[in-house]
Design a protein around this motif. Structure first.
Motif, PDB file in Angstrom:
ATOM      1  N   ASN A  37      -5.176   2.451   1.786  1.00  0.00           N
ATOM      2  CA  ASN A  37      -3.578   1.960   0.708  1.00  0.00           C
ATOM      3  C   ASN A  37      -2.964   3.258   0.628  1.00  0.00           C
ATOM      4  O   ASN A  37      -2.130   3.627  -0.205  1.00  0.00           O
ATOM      5  N   VAL A  38      -2.620   4.116   1.615  1.00  0.00           N
ATOM      6  CA  VAL A  38      -1.820   5.138   1.923  1.00  0.00           C
ATOM      7  C   VAL A  38      -0.368   4.611   2.003  1.00  0.00           C
ATOM      8  O   VAL A  38      -0.187   3.894   3.164  1.00  0.00           O
ATOM      9  N   ASP A  39       0.834   4.632   0.242  1.00  0.00           N
ATOM     10  CA  ASP A  39       1.594   4.124   0.797  1.00  0.00           C
ATOM     11  C   ASP A  39       3.094   4.790   1.039  1.00  0.00           C
ATOM     12  O   ASP A  39       2.538   6.313   1.145  1.00  0.00           O
ATOM     13  N   THR A  40       4.273   4.555   1.432  1.00  0.00           N
ATOM     14  CA  THR A  40       5.790   5.188   1.707  1.00  0.00           C
ATOM     15  C   THR A  40       5.281   6.132   0.728  1.00  0.00           C
ATOM     16  O   THR A  40       5.911   7.183   1.274  1.00  0.00           O
ATOM     17  N   ASP A  41       5.221   5.770  -0.781  1.00  0.00           N
ATOM     18  CA  ASP A  41       5.836   7.096  -1.919  1.00  0.00           C
ATOM     19  C   ASP A  41       4.690   8.301  -1.762  1.00  0.00           C
ATOM     20  O   ASP A  41       5.172   9.251  -2.058  1.00  0.00           O
TER      21      ASP A  41
ATOM     22  N   VAL B  79      -6.028  10.318  11.023  1.00  0.00           N
ATOM     23  CA  VAL B  79      -6.940   8.881  10.832  1.00  0.00           C
ATOM     24  C   VAL B  79      -6.590   8.154   9.483  1.00  0.00           C
ATOM     25  O   VAL B  79      -6.912   9.010   8.138  1.00  0.00           O
ATOM     26  N   ALA B  80      -6.494   7.095   9.228  1.00  0.00           N
ATOM     27  CA  ALA B  80      -6.549   6.430   7.823  1.00  0.00           C
ATOM     28  C   ALA B  80      -7.523   4.760   7.871  1.00  0.00           C
ATOM     29  O   ALA B  80      -7.957   4.053   8.867  1.00  0.00           O
ATOM     30  N   GLY B  81      -7.915   4.453   6.400  1.00  0.00           N
ATOM     31  CA  GLY B  81      -8.295   3.309   6.746  1.00  0.00           C
ATOM     32  C   GLY B  81      -7.557   2.160   6.423  1.00  0.00           C
ATOM     33  O   GLY B  81      -6.814   2.136   6.725  1.00  0.00           O
TER      34      GLY B  81
ATOM     35  N   CYS C 100       2.124   1.037   2.873  1.00  0.00           N
ATOM     36  CA  CYS C 100       2.309  -0.223   2.927  1.00  0.00           C
ATOM     37  C   CYS C 100       3.266   0.205   1.480  1.00  0.00           C
ATOM     38  O   CYS C 100       3.755   1.663   1.467  1.00  0.00           O
ATOM     39  N   GLY C 101       3.525  -0.950   0.743  1.00  0.00           N
ATOM     40  CA  GLY C 101       4.648   0.067  -0.448  1.00  0.00           C
ATOM     41  C   GLY C 101       6.226  -0.773   0.321  1.00  0.00           C
ATOM     42  O   GLY C 101       6.591  -1.478   0.437  1.00  0.00           O
ATOM     43  N   SER C 102       7.001   0.314   0.022  1.00  0.00           N
ATOM     44  CA  SER C 102       8.457   0.115   0.118  1.00  0.00           C
ATOM     45  C   SER C 102       8.534  -0.077   2.027  1.00  0.00           C
ATOM     46  O   SER C 102       7.704   0.427   2.631  1.00  0.00           O
TER      47      SER C 102
ATOM     48  N   CYS D 129       0.100  11.254  16.879  1.00  0.00           N
ATOM     49  CA  CYS D 129      -0.788   9.838  16.390  1.00  0.00           C
ATOM     50  C   CYS D 129      -1.082   9.445  15.668  1.00  0.00           C
ATOM     51  O   CYS D 129      -1.450  10.391  14.776  1.00  0.00           O
ATOM     52  N   VAL D 130      -1.091   7.572  14.582  1.00  0.00           N
ATOM     53  CA  VAL D 130      -1.468   7.778  13.889  1.00  0.00           C
ATOM     54  C   VAL D 130      -1.952   6.378  14.097  1.00  0.00           C
ATOM     55  O   VAL D 130      -2.428   5.473  14.725  1.00  0.00           O
ATOM     56  N   ILE D 131      -3.848   6.322  13.540  1.00  0.00           N
ATOM     57  CA  ILE D 131      -4.644   5.665  14.183  1.00  0.00           C
ATOM     58  C   ILE D 131      -5.872   5.141  12.572  1.00  0.00           C
ATOM     59  O   ILE D 131      -5.563   5.926  11.794  1.00  0.00           O
ATOM     60  N   ALA D 132      -5.613   3.915  12.980  1.00  0.00           N
ATOM     61  CA  ALA D 132      -6.390   3.415  11.534  1.00  0.00           C
ATOM     62  C   ALA D 132      -6.777   2.188  10.955  1.00  0.00           C
ATOM     63  O   ALA D 132      -6.826   1.610  12.698  1.00  0.00           O
TER      64      ALA D 132
END
Length: 161
Positions: A13-17, A56-58, A63-65, A81-84
């Motif tokens: 849940n790393v959001d755009t903010d 790398v993220a969960g 999420c978010g805006s 790259c982003v791997i999630a």
């Protein structure tokens, strides 16, 4: 298309903010915005990130805006790259639109540790943790989406025809 670099690891849940705080959105300059990427969750990110490094993220990354600034600043920082485990749908689409390579792979996101060196082959979806020797298979994008990303995003790919 391939990338290789060190891993920055983030939770669910790393959001755009968090990716780019709204307080900085008063400039249209991507390089200026990128100087603030991830600063509310990882103050060292912009000081340490190198071209080709991998986030790398969960679950539910981005999420978010719906601001497309979030994938733009990640790309502008040089992130390869982003791997999630999963991406928020609007972030997913915005990443393609601006040419940020992303892959969903739950097993890789669980196993890869911060600081590991990782290589990613976007044509095949292969993710290889050079540090541990483990590999995973993500679903690669179809060639037409790979083409959009390789050309730097949707608008750039349309201009080239």
């Amino acid at each position: 298309m391939k990338t290789q670099g060190h891993v920055f690891k983030y939770p669910d849940n790393v959001d755009t903010d968090v990716i780019i705080p709204a307080r900085y959105l008063n400039t249209p300059n991507a390089a200026e915005l990128a100087r603030h990427c991830m600063e509310d969750i990882d103050t060292d990110f912009v000081k340490e990130v190198q071209p080709g490094d991998v986030m790398v993220a969960g679950w539910n990354f981005g999420c978010g805006s719906s601001r497309e600034h979030a994938p733009l600043v990640i790309k502008t920082c040089g992130t390869g790259c982003v791997i999630a485990k999963s991406f928020a749908r609007i972030f997913y689409r915005n990443a393609i639109n601006i040419g940020l390579p992303i892959l969903e792979c739950e097993a890789a996101a669980d196993a890869i540790a911060a600081g590991d060196e990782v290589s990613v082959d976007f044509d095949t979806g292969t993710i290889h943790d050079i540090t541990t020797g483990k590999s995973w298979q993500a679903q690669p994008f179809p060639p037409f989406i790979q083409n959009i990303i390789a050309k730097g995003g949707l608008l750039a790919s349309l201009k080239e025809g």
